[in-house]
Design a protein around this motif. Structure first.
Motif, PDB file in Angstrom:
ATOM      1  N   ALA A  86     -54.961  83.518 -33.322  1.00 38.34           N
ATOM      2  CA  ALA A  86     -54.877  83.420 -32.107  1.00 38.34           C
ATOM      3  C   ALA A  86     -55.339  84.586 -31.305  1.00 38.34           C
ATOM      4  O   ALA A  86     -55.247  85.823 -31.769  1.00 38.34           O
ATOM      5  CB  ALA A  86     -53.380  83.009 -31.508  1.00 38.34           C
ATOM      6  N   THR A  87     -55.569  84.538 -29.829  1.00 39.06           N
ATOM      7  CA  THR A  87     -55.924  85.636 -29.034  1.00 39.06           C
ATOM      8  C   THR A  87     -54.946  85.920 -28.036  1.00 39.06           C
ATOM      9  O   THR A  87     -54.620  84.836 -27.262  1.00 39.06           O
ATOM     10  CB  THR A  87     -57.219  85.595 -28.439  1.00 39.06           C
ATOM     11  N   GLU A  88     -54.266  87.201 -28.144  1.00 37.49           N
ATOM     12  CA  GLU A  88     -53.346  87.515 -26.974  1.00 37.49           C
ATOM     13  C   GLU A  88     -54.123  88.534 -25.994  1.00 37.49           C
ATOM     14  O   GLU A  88     -54.685  89.444 -26.576  1.00 37.49           O
ATOM     15  CB  GLU A  88     -52.016  87.972 -27.558  1.00 37.49           C
ATOM     16  N   GLU A  99     -51.794  83.773 -36.823  1.00 38.10           N
ATOM     17  CA  GLU A  99     -50.754  82.475 -36.695  1.00 38.10           C
ATOM     18  C   GLU A  99     -50.323  82.018 -37.890  1.00 38.10           C
ATOM     19  O   GLU A  99     -49.296  81.815 -38.354  1.00 38.10           O
ATOM     20  CB  GLU A  99     -51.290  81.752 -35.852  1.00 38.10           C
ATOM     21  N   ALA A 100     -51.467  81.831 -39.318  1.00 32.39           N
ATOM     22  CA  ALA A 100     -51.027  81.223 -40.080  1.00 32.39           C
ATOM     23  C   ALA A 100     -52.335  81.488 -41.478  1.00 32.39           C
ATOM     24  O   ALA A 100     -53.299  81.780 -40.792  1.00 32.39           O
ATOM     25  CB  ALA A 100     -50.721  79.686 -40.132  1.00 32.39           C
ATOM     26  N   VAL A 101     -51.818  81.700 -42.571  1.00 32.38           N
ATOM     27  CA  VAL A 101     -52.666  81.884 -43.785  1.00 32.38           C
ATOM     28  C   VAL A 101     -52.233  80.604 -44.743  1.00 32.38           C
ATOM     29  O   VAL A 101     -51.269  80.415 -45.213  1.00 32.38           O
ATOM     30  CB  VAL A 101     -52.650  83.206 -44.318  1.00 32.38           C
ATOM     31  N   GLU A 102     -53.400  79.925 -44.942  1.00 30.70           N
ATOM     32  CA  GLU A 102     -53.164  78.995 -45.927  1.00 30.70           C
ATOM     33  C   GLU A 102     -53.701  79.193 -47.372  1.00 30.70           C
ATOM     34  O   GLU A 102     -54.914  79.472 -47.084  1.00 30.70           O
ATOM     35  CB  GLU A 102     -53.714  77.526 -45.435  1.00 30.70           C
ATOM     36  N   ARG A 133     -53.065  90.027 -43.338  1.00 32.80           N
ATOM     37  CA  ARG A 133     -52.150  90.631 -42.206  1.00 32.80           C
ATOM     38  C   ARG A 133     -52.873  92.118 -41.931  1.00 32.80           C
ATOM     39  O   ARG A 133     -53.106  92.368 -40.966  1.00 32.80           O
ATOM     40  CB  ARG A 133     -51.001  90.597 -42.447  1.00 32.80           C
ATOM     41  N   VAL A 134     -52.753  92.776 -43.249  1.00 34.86           N
ATOM     42  CA  VAL A 134     -53.679  93.990 -43.101  1.00 34.86           C
ATOM     43  C   VAL A 134     -55.015  94.096 -42.187  1.00 34.86           C
ATOM     44  O   VAL A 134     -55.129  95.088 -41.300  1.00 34.86           O
ATOM     45  CB  VAL A 134     -53.797  94.786 -44.415  1.00 34.86           C
ATOM     46  N   GLN A 135     -55.850  93.124 -42.518  1.00 36.45           N
ATOM     47  CA  GLN A 135     -57.243  92.845 -41.827  1.00 36.45           C
ATOM     48  C   GLN A 135     -56.947  92.862 -40.350  1.00 36.45           C
ATOM     49  O   GLN A 135     -57.650  93.512 -39.538  1.00 36.45           O
ATOM     50  CB  GLN A 135     -58.093  91.986 -42.383  1.00 36.45           C
TER      51      GLN A 135
END
Length: 201
Positions: A86-88, A99-102, A133-135
């Motif tokens: 998502a963009t904040e 938001e999610a990693v599948e 997440r690190v990326q």
């Protein structure tokens, strides 16, 4: 740069500019502080995620020494199938947010693989999620670094260039107008004296 005009309309323009600069500077500085606070949070988050990867890697090394067994093929067992971002918007800076990693696990015969492969799958799944997440954290940090640099340049432009220049211009115009006013008074007195001297002759 245009030559400074030494008149009242120029004084009014410079005074208005100074008021505008002084009004905008606090909001720019507040924006800079918000970005710097978010950058500090991003640095902590990145460090924490990298620490989790290190901890997990050490735990796997201790609890699953059988991973060194080359006879058990683990290649392609786990892969990322989808990443949702998502963009904040943080004070005008658009930052990615995970938001999610599948993660997709390749099916394997439970009886054909050793029992510890299930633990390897769980660890690999977690490491893949953490690496994504690190990326994302690294990308956020790069964007925040750029935003902090830009806003700091703007704050410095207002604080160290525009406001001091406007003040110096106002002072220069006021001195010039004051000198002109005094010269006009002196000329007026000289003309009056001359006029009265001519009247008495």
């Amino acid at each position: 740069m245009a030559k400074l005009q030494l008149n009242k309309s120029s004084l009014a323009r410079e005074s208005q500019s100074l008021r505008n600069y002084e009004r905008f500077l606090p909001s720019l500085d507040l924006k800079r502080q918000q970005l710097m606070a978010e950058r500090a949070k991003a640095v902590r988050a990145l460090s924490q995620t990298r620490g989790q990867i290190g901890t997990l890697t050490r735990q796997v090394g201790r609890s699953l020494p059988m991973l060194s067994n080359q006879d058990v093929d683990l290649t392609g067992l786990v892969r990322i199938s989808d990443v949702r971002l998502a963009t904040e918007n943080l004070v005008g800076t658009h930052l990615p947010r995970l938001e999610a990693v599948e993660v997709e696990v390749k099916s394997y015969a439970l009886l054909a693989k050793p029992h510890w492969v299930d633990n390897v799958v769980a660890a690999l799944r977690e490491v893949l999620e953490l690496r994504v997440r690190v990326q994302v954290d690294e990308r956020r940090l790069v964007l925040l670094d750029g935003a902090v640099k830009t806003i700091t340049q703007r704050v410095n432009l207002f604080d160290k260039v525009l406001i001091p220049n406007a003040r110096a211009n106002i002072k220069r115009i006021k001195v010039f107008l004051s000198d002109e006013e005094m010269a006009a008074v002196v000329r007026s007195k000289i003309a009056k004296r001359k006029h009265s001297a001519e009247g008495t002759v």
